[in-house]
Design a protein around this motif. Structure first.
Motif: not given
Lengths: 145, 145
Positions: A115, A123, A125-131, A118
């Motif tokens: 955390l 939000e 960025d997080l989507q991109e990371i998860v993807h 990050l």
DNA sequence: GGATTTGGTTATCAAATGATAAGTAAATGG
DNA sequence: CCATTTACTTATCATTTGATAACCAAATCC
């Protein structure tokens, strides 16, 4: 795509993940658990229930050593074995309540450390990371064989 | 973004990378090198030249043990130490020619194994994979501190 | 310029890990 | 139904790894 660029990136990337994971898990290991045992617990936690042979395969350790270490973990009440009713040679391993608790706490610590890395990610960025994780997990680092 | 989903994915992802890397490096380890030594060589290969303290820090092993293992690697002619002229306490470590050769071969084997996982990926897939690695490497698994 | 810190070494010890041999019991396969 | 294979166990041993104490020499810090 230059093959060597790809390989270099793969090498560097896996090394980085390895090292960061190592840092993240430093100091969180529950009292009295060795590194190998922790790694087994982690594997059991995400794959349970699982047979000894499977653990042996996936953790790449010999059956005798797997058996020994699982026995120690059972002695510590962190996991337990139970018979497969359809094949009485087989034994499944799962975490005990205490084992679940211990691993949940360990994962929580790791999560908290991630955390901090990050905290200033949007939000998006997080989507991109998860993807990105989904892509790599499914295409490169899949483990089913 | 649900925080727990992200954590679960991170845990699962790092575990998968770890395991795949473990599989990939099975059997490629040069003759007479222990796992810890291989890991040090890998680190030196991508970070050289590097001091003993830095290796100790990043590989998270004590200085005495780092010193001992580096000594063994030097004895095996895979790496060599040389003095920092500006600070005569410091010593840098780098691979020897033989060390470079050995690691290049090891990386080549790993590369070849990855290739079998990527053989039916399109050029576009590869671009996506590289991009995903860049994202994760820079945002999550950076190691500079 | 003497105390402290930094970078590294050597020696030693205990614990963890890996490897091997030998065994049991249940399942499977002619 | 007997031989083989699978799943796992126990015991033992050598090697690797981690940890600690004690040390040296060069740099730095009042």
């Amino acid at each position: 795509m230059d093959e060597n660029t790809l390989f270099d990136k793969l090498i560097a990337f896996t090394a980085a993940v390895h090292q960061v994971k190592h840092e993240m898990t430093q100091g969180i290991k529950p009292e009295g658990i060795t590194p190998v045992q922790y790694s087994m617990l982690e594997y059991i936690a995400v794959s349970q229930p699982v047979t000894l042979s499977k653990i042996s395969d996936c953790q790449q350790m010999s059956m005798p050593n797997t058996s020994r270490e699982i026995k120690k973990l059972c002695d510590k009440q962190l996991c337990e074995k139970y018979d497969d009713p359809s094949d009485r040679r087989k034994q499944y391993v799962r975490l005990t309540g205490e084992g679940e608790r211990v691993m949940k706490e360990a994962f929580g610590h790791v999560g908290a450390r991630f955390l901090t890395r990050l905290q200033n990610a949007s939000e998006q960025d997080l989507q991109e990371i998860v993807h990105a994780m989904d892509v790599l997990h499914s295409r490169v680092f899949y483990t089913d064989k």
